[in-house]
Design a protein around this motif. Structure first.
Motif, PDB file in Angstrom:
ATOM      1  N   VAL A 241       0.931  -1.449   0.254  1.00  0.00           N
ATOM      2  CA  VAL A 241      -0.744  -0.374  -0.134  1.00  0.00           C
ATOM      3  C   VAL A 241       0.485   1.378   0.241  1.00  0.00           C
ATOM      4  O   VAL A 241       0.660   2.418  -0.703  1.00  0.00           O
ATOM      5  N   MET A 242       2.013   1.037   0.460  1.00  0.00           N
ATOM      6  CA  MET A 242       2.808   2.569   0.858  1.00  0.00           C
ATOM      7  C   MET A 242       3.620   2.409  -0.005  1.00  0.00           C
ATOM      8  O   MET A 242       3.700   3.852  -0.697  1.00  0.00           O
ATOM      9  N   ALA A 243       3.373   1.214  -0.822  1.00  0.00           N
ATOM     10  CA  ALA A 243       4.501   1.507  -2.386  1.00  0.00           C
ATOM     11  C   ALA A 243       3.443   2.203  -3.237  1.00  0.00           C
ATOM     12  O   ALA A 243       4.183   3.116  -3.893  1.00  0.00           O
ATOM     13  N   THR A 244       2.960   1.554  -3.185  1.00  0.00           N
ATOM     14  CA  THR A 244       1.762   2.213  -4.510  1.00  0.00           C
ATOM     15  C   THR A 244       1.114   3.639  -3.966  1.00  0.00           C
ATOM     16  O   THR A 244       1.067   4.258  -5.507  1.00  0.00           O
ATOM     17  N   ILE A 245       1.235   4.397  -2.356  1.00  0.00           N
ATOM     18  CA  ILE A 245       1.259   5.753  -2.427  1.00  0.00           C
ATOM     19  C   ILE A 245       2.175   6.207  -3.444  1.00  0.00           C
ATOM     20  O   ILE A 245       1.658   7.737  -3.958  1.00  0.00           O
ATOM     21  N   LEU A 246       2.929   5.725  -2.693  1.00  0.00           N
ATOM     22  CA  LEU A 246       4.523   6.595  -3.687  1.00  0.00           C
ATOM     23  C   LEU A 246       4.610   6.653  -4.803  1.00  0.00           C
ATOM     24  O   LEU A 246       4.903   7.659  -5.587  1.00  0.00           O
ATOM     25  N   LEU A 247       4.408   6.129  -6.288  1.00  0.00           N
ATOM     26  CA  LEU A 247       3.706   5.579  -7.043  1.00  0.00           C
ATOM     27  C   LEU A 247       3.147   6.986  -7.525  1.00  0.00           C
ATOM     28  O   LEU A 247       3.362   7.408  -8.643  1.00  0.00           O
ATOM     29  N   ILE A 248       2.318   6.659  -6.553  1.00  0.00           N
ATOM     30  CA  ILE A 248       0.878   7.858  -7.508  1.00  0.00           C
ATOM     31  C   ILE A 248       1.600   9.431  -7.095  1.00  0.00           C
ATOM     32  O   ILE A 248       1.145  10.599  -8.079  1.00  0.00           O
ATOM     33  N   LEU A 249       2.048   9.100  -5.635  1.00  0.00           N
ATOM     34  CA  LEU A 249       2.993  10.804  -5.744  1.00  0.00           C
ATOM     35  C   LEU A 249       3.586  11.228  -6.474  1.00  0.00           C
ATOM     36  O   LEU A 249       4.216  12.467  -6.841  1.00  0.00           O
ATOM     37  N   VAL A 250       4.539  10.452  -6.642  1.00  0.00           N
ATOM     38  CA  VAL A 250       5.462  10.274  -7.682  1.00  0.00           C
ATOM     39  C   VAL A 250       5.127  10.753  -9.384  1.00  0.00           C
ATOM     40  O   VAL A 250       5.584  12.213 -10.187  1.00  0.00           O
ATOM     41  N   VAL A 251       3.726   9.951  -9.412  1.00  0.00           N
ATOM     42  CA  VAL A 251       3.154  10.235 -11.143  1.00  0.00           C
ATOM     43  C   VAL A 251       3.051  11.713 -11.212  1.00  0.00           C
ATOM     44  O   VAL A 251       2.920  12.469 -11.860  1.00  0.00           O
ATOM     45  N   GLY A 252       2.312  12.315 -10.296  1.00  0.00           N
ATOM     46  CA  GLY A 252       1.792  13.291 -10.135  1.00  0.00           C
ATOM     47  C   GLY A 252       3.205  15.235  -9.695  1.00  0.00           C
ATOM     48  O   GLY A 252       2.578  15.656 -10.531  1.00  0.00           O
ATOM     49  N   VAL A 253       4.293  13.925  -9.404  1.00  0.00           N
ATOM     50  CA  VAL A 253       4.954  15.264  -9.208  1.00  0.00           C
ATOM     51  C   VAL A 253       5.942  15.402  -9.964  1.00  0.00           C
ATOM     52  O   VAL A 253       6.336  16.105 -11.048  1.00  0.00           O
ATOM     53  N   VAL A 254       6.263  14.319 -11.215  1.00  0.00           N
ATOM     54  CA  VAL A 254       6.754  14.138 -12.316  1.00  0.00           C
ATOM     55  C   VAL A 254       5.433  14.727 -13.224  1.00  0.00           C
ATOM     56  O   VAL A 254       6.410  15.962 -14.293  1.00  0.00           O
ATOM     57  N   ILE A 255       4.656  14.995 -13.895  1.00  0.00           N
ATOM     58  CA  ILE A 255       4.127  15.887 -14.124  1.00  0.00           C
ATOM     59  C   ILE A 255       3.859  16.737 -14.184  1.00  0.00           C
ATOM     60  O   ILE A 255       4.011  18.173 -14.894  1.00  0.00           O
ATOM     61  N   GLU A 256       4.079  17.621 -12.984  1.00  0.00           N
ATOM     62  CA  GLU A 256       4.415  18.387 -12.254  1.00  0.00           C
ATOM     63  C   GLU A 256       5.195  19.283 -12.159  1.00  0.00           C
ATOM     64  O   GLU A 256       5.638  20.659 -13.204  1.00  0.00           O
ATOM     65  N   VAL A 257       6.723  18.526 -12.311  1.00  0.00           N
ATOM     66  CA  VAL A 257       7.314  18.988 -12.598  1.00  0.00           C
ATOM     67  C   VAL A 257       8.411  19.703 -14.341  1.00  0.00           C
ATOM     68  O   VAL A 257       8.869  20.084 -14.843  1.00  0.00           O
ATOM     69  N   LEU A 258       8.314  18.478 -15.318  1.00  0.00           N
ATOM     70  CA  LEU A 258       8.224  18.106 -16.240  1.00  0.00           C
ATOM     71  C   LEU A 258       7.034  18.791 -17.179  1.00  0.00           C
ATOM     72  O   LEU A 258       7.346  19.718 -18.679  1.00  0.00           O
ATOM     73  N   VAL A 259       5.681  19.521 -16.718  1.00  0.00           N
ATOM     74  CA  VAL A 259       4.935  20.363 -18.069  1.00  0.00           C
ATOM     75  C   VAL A 259       4.213  21.768 -17.507  1.00  0.00           C
ATOM     76  O   VAL A 259       5.030  22.462 -17.982  1.00  0.00           O
ATOM     77  N   PHE A 260       4.076  21.516 -15.886  1.00  0.00           N
ATOM     78  CA  PHE A 260       3.380  22.496 -15.399  1.00  0.00           C
ATOM     79  C   PHE A 260       5.108  24.224 -15.121  1.00  0.00           C
ATOM     80  O   PHE A 260       4.503  25.198 -15.436  1.00  0.00           O
ATOM     81  N   GLY A 261       5.520  23.177 -14.459  1.00  0.00           N
ATOM     82  CA  GLY A 261       6.881  24.073 -14.157  1.00  0.00           C
ATOM     83  C   GLY A 261       7.564  25.321 -15.245  1.00  0.00           C
ATOM     84  O   GLY A 261       7.401  25.809 -15.471  1.00  0.00           O
ATOM     85  N   PRO A 262       8.264  23.804 -15.555  1.00  0.00           N
ATOM     86  CA  PRO A 262       8.175  25.032 -17.341  1.00  0.00           C
ATOM     87  C   PRO A 262       7.865  25.625 -17.649  1.00  0.00           C
ATOM     88  O   PRO A 262       7.941  26.711 -18.420  1.00  0.00           O
ATOM     89  N   LEU A 263       6.098  25.362 -17.695  1.00  0.00           N
ATOM     90  CA  LEU A 263       5.096  26.060 -18.870  1.00  0.00           C
ATOM     91  C   LEU A 263       5.395  27.746 -17.861  1.00  0.00           C
ATOM     92  O   LEU A 263       5.071  28.547 -18.804  1.00  0.00           O
ATOM     93  N   GLU A 264       5.254  27.176 -16.384  1.00  0.00           N
ATOM     94  CA  GLU A 264       4.554  29.010 -15.317  1.00  0.00           C
ATOM     95  C   GLU A 264       6.258  29.206 -15.910  1.00  0.00           C
ATOM     96  O   GLU A 264       5.935  30.816 -15.872  1.00  0.00           O
ATOM     97  N   ARG A 265       7.457  28.628 -15.702  1.00  0.00           N
ATOM     98  CA  ARG A 265       8.845  29.705 -15.686  1.00  0.00           C
ATOM     99  C   ARG A 265       8.505  30.339 -17.356  1.00  0.00           C
ATOM    100  O   ARG A 265       9.510  31.097 -17.070  1.00  0.00           O
TER     101      ARG A 265
END
Length: 279
Positions: A241-265
């Motif tokens: 369960v904790m490993a899956t929670i970590l995967l869910i968090l990582v995917v969300g953060v990766v989208i934020e870092v690769l898409v929305f962060g560069p777009l905003e900057r």
């Protein structure tokens, strides 16, 4: 001459607009890693004292899921629904916000409900969606839309409220029609708030997707991350369960870092609001 000296003093006293200062370079990478190391260290110390689940159990479960191929399968299945669902939400939310911004009466009638929908947990829509569509992908997309569209609409409307009325008047004088004004004046001027709404919309859509997969997940929907999380709960697999929670968090953060962060900057640099950007 006294008037000239006074005008110079007034000009010098006018506060200058400072550009946004944001962490950059190695700090963007090292700071989150350092925080993660500290958290894992504290967790390991607490688990060794209490005898509970620790980081070692988490990484062991993550290795087991990776070896079985369920990490790749779960991430791919969830993203195959999450990304199209979010893009559909962007289309619906953007068109709806532009329509509402063009009519005072429509906005007064509909916009408050967008805020009300944000206060409703997206998980509440899952049982209704199952009754309407059954355990199908349509259920997932419906829940994603109800989670993301209100955030996108509110973000764009907030940007519209910051547009100077003079901009619209100039567009009308130059012969811009309603949709020309919306696409070429309103939308570009509202971009900063619009991007914030998109970022929030992605967060809501990802959460809604997980809720739908947890409740409605099964063989019909394939093995998504939400289904993997629910399976771990049924098997009493704390590490899984904790490993899956970590995967869910990582995917969300990766989208934020690769898409929305560069777009905003990029947007802030083009508008001269970020250090190193052009005026």
């Amino acid at each position: 001459m006294p008037q000239l000296a006074e005008s110079r003093r007034s000009a010098q006293s006018v506060p200058t607009v400072s550009k946004a200062r944001r962490p950059r370079g190695f700090l963007l990478v090292l700071a989150p890693i350092a925080t993660l190391v500290v958290v894992l260290g504290l967790w390991a110390a607490a688990s060794s004292i209490s005898g509970g689940t620790g980081p070692a159990d988490l990484f062991a479960a993550l290795g087991r899921l990776w070896a079985s191929g369920e990490v790749i399968q779960g991430v791919a299945t969830s993203l195959s629904r999450g990304v199209p669902g979010f893009l559909l939400s962007v289309l619906v939310g953007t068109v709806l916000a532009l329509v509402l911004s063009s009519s005072t009466w429509l906005r007064a009638a509909v916009a408050p409900y967008m805020t009300f929908l944000l206060t409703l947990p997206t998980v509440a829509w899952v049982p209704l969606a199952i009754l309407f569509f059954g355990v199908t992908d349509a259920t997932v997309y419906f829940v994603v839309l109800t989670g993301a569209v209100p955030a996108i609409v509110n973000g764009l409307l907030a940007g519209v409220d910051q547009i100077q009325p003079l901009h619209r008047k100039v567009g009308r004088v130059l012969g811009a029609r309603t949709w020309d004004t919306a696409l070429h004046i309103v939308l570009p001027a509202a971009l900063p708030a619009y991007i914030s709404g998109l970022r929030q919309g992605w967060a809501f859509s990802w959460r809604a997707l997980m809720a739908a997969e947890i409740i409605a997940g099964g063989q019909q929907l394939g093995l998504g991350l939400g289904t993997l999380l629910q399976r771990g709960r049924e098997l009493d697999d704390v590490g899984g369960v904790m490993a899956t929670i970590l995967l869910i968090l990582v995917v969300g953060v990766v989208i934020e870092v690769l898409v929305f962060g560069p777009l905003e900057r990029r947007l802030l640099r083009r508008r001269g609001l970020l250090t190193g950007g052009s005026r």
